[in-house]
Scaffold this motif. Structure first.
Motif, PDB file in Angstrom:
ATOM      1  N   PHE A  20       0.818  -1.216   0.000  1.00 20.91           N
ATOM      2  CA  PHE A  20       0.000   0.000   0.000  1.00 20.91           C
ATOM      3  C   PHE A  20       0.854   1.269   0.000  1.00 20.91           C
ATOM      4  N   THR A  21       2.092   1.165   0.443  1.00 19.13           N
ATOM      5  CA  THR A  21       3.006   2.293   0.293  1.00 19.13           C
ATOM      6  C   THR A  21       3.227   2.601  -1.182  1.00 19.13           C
ATOM      7  N   ASN A  22       3.225   1.574  -2.003  1.00 21.32           N
ATOM      8  CA  ASN A  22       3.451   1.739  -3.438  1.00 21.32           C
ATOM      9  C   ASN A  22       2.187   2.095  -4.211  1.00 21.32           C
ATOM     10  N   CYS A  23       1.027   2.017  -3.554  1.00 20.15           N
ATOM     11  CA  CYS A  23      -0.218   2.413  -4.216  1.00 20.15           C
ATOM     12  C   CYS A  23      -0.319   3.939  -4.250  1.00 20.15           C
ATOM     13  N   SER A  24      -1.144   4.448  -5.144  1.00 17.39           N
ATOM     14  CA  SER A  24      -1.374   5.887  -5.220  1.00 17.39           C
ATOM     15  C   SER A  24      -2.841   6.187  -4.969  1.00 17.39           C
ATOM     16  N   TYR A  25      -3.165   7.455  -4.854  1.00 19.09           N
ATOM     17  CA  TYR A  25      -4.547   7.874  -4.649  1.00 19.09           C
ATOM     18  C   TYR A  25      -5.453   7.310  -5.739  1.00 19.09           C
ATOM     19  N   PHE A  26      -4.933   7.136  -6.945  1.00 15.20           N
ATOM     20  CA  PHE A  26      -5.736   6.663  -8.069  1.00 15.20           C
ATOM     21  C   PHE A  26      -6.334   5.285  -7.795  1.00 15.20           C
ATOM     22  N   ASP A  27      -5.612   4.442  -7.037  1.00 20.76           N
ATOM     23  CA  ASP A  27      -6.067   3.079  -6.771  1.00 20.76           C
ATOM     24  C   ASP A  27      -7.331   3.039  -5.924  1.00 20.76           C
TER      25      ASP A  27
END
Length: 255
Positions: free
Chosen positions: A42-49
């Motif tokens: 989840f650190t690698n996820c962005s707001y877009f996800d």
């Protein structure tokens, strides 16, 4: 402590702040590795996800695949909860898989449950597990309800949804999250609290709300979270039980 947590700020395409808060309560012999891997994911996820429910379901499917096929640990008997609260300028989005919990406290001191605890004894969770060949029972009539194979005394998982736990997922434990959305303009938010069940096992939503209100003026989220954790530890010590993992994230809203 096998828990991990995340506090993440993103800037969206309009240069507005979007926040993601999460707590991941690992369990089993390699649960700490599972929760750490989830934190990294989840650190690698962005707001877009987090823009749509369909995207959220997709990233959880990807997460499960990564955890269950990791070369660094074996998730057959280890796993983790996932509770996330994503906040953009218009909405609060809660995403939950397991028995960690998030609540929202409004400016007039009301409590809004952002999630529900995924316990095996819940009617819809029990129905799915029993239909998959599992059974729900306690250990010698004591402690929480757990998930077992129908005719075997394993795996004994005390929640009905999780990431990992490949053995328990064979008998109906789910990796599909529940998602809720709230309009910020409708709820008039003061604060959110996201925590593992080390907080919620012996502390009610109202008790946590009362602690948060002590910091409503200063909005000192760090001290507020520390106070909740210390209070939870004292309560655990008073019960005579071994103390569970305790992790708490607090966020106060700006005016």
């Amino acid at each position: 402590n096998q828990d991990s947590y995340i506090i993440k700020l993103d800037k969206n395409n309009n240069h507005e702040d979007e926040y993601t808060f999460g707590v991941f309560d690992g369990h089993g012999s390699e649960g700490h590795l599972v929760s750490q891997a989830i934190k990294q994911f989840f650190t690698n996820c962005s707001y877009f996800d987090f823009n749509t429910k369909s995207l959220i379901f997709q990233i959880f499917s990807s997460l499960s695949n990564i955890i269950n096929n990791s070369q660094y640990f074996d998730s057959i008997g280890s796993g983790s909860t996932v509770v996330l609260v994503h906040i953009n300028p218009e909405k609060i989005i809660s995403i939950n898989c397991g028995d960690s919990r998030a609540i929202l406290i409004t400016k007039n001191k009301n409590i809004i449950s952002l999630t529900r605890d995924h316990k095996p004894e819940l009617a819809d969770e029990r129905e799915r597990i029993e239909a998959s060949g599992g059974r729900i029972d306690k250990i010698y009539g004591m402690g929480p309800y757990r998930v077992w194979f129908k005719n075997e005394d394993y795996p004994g998982l005390a929640m009905s949804r999780s990431i990992g736990d490949k053995l328990a997922h064979k008998v109906g434990v789910s990796d599909v999250p529940e998602i809720k959305e709230f309009s910020i303009s409708d709820v008039d938010p003061l604060a959110i609290v996201v925590a593992s069940d080390g907080v919620w096992e012996f502390m009610s939503n109202e008790e946590v709300r009362n602690l948060v209100m002590n910091y409503a003026y200063s909005k000192d989220a760090n001290l507020c979270a520390k106070t909740i954790v210390e209070k939870a530890r004292v309560v655990w010590q008073g019960t005579g039980y071994a103390i569970d993992d305790i992790t708490c994230v607090v966020g106060f809203f700006n005016e």
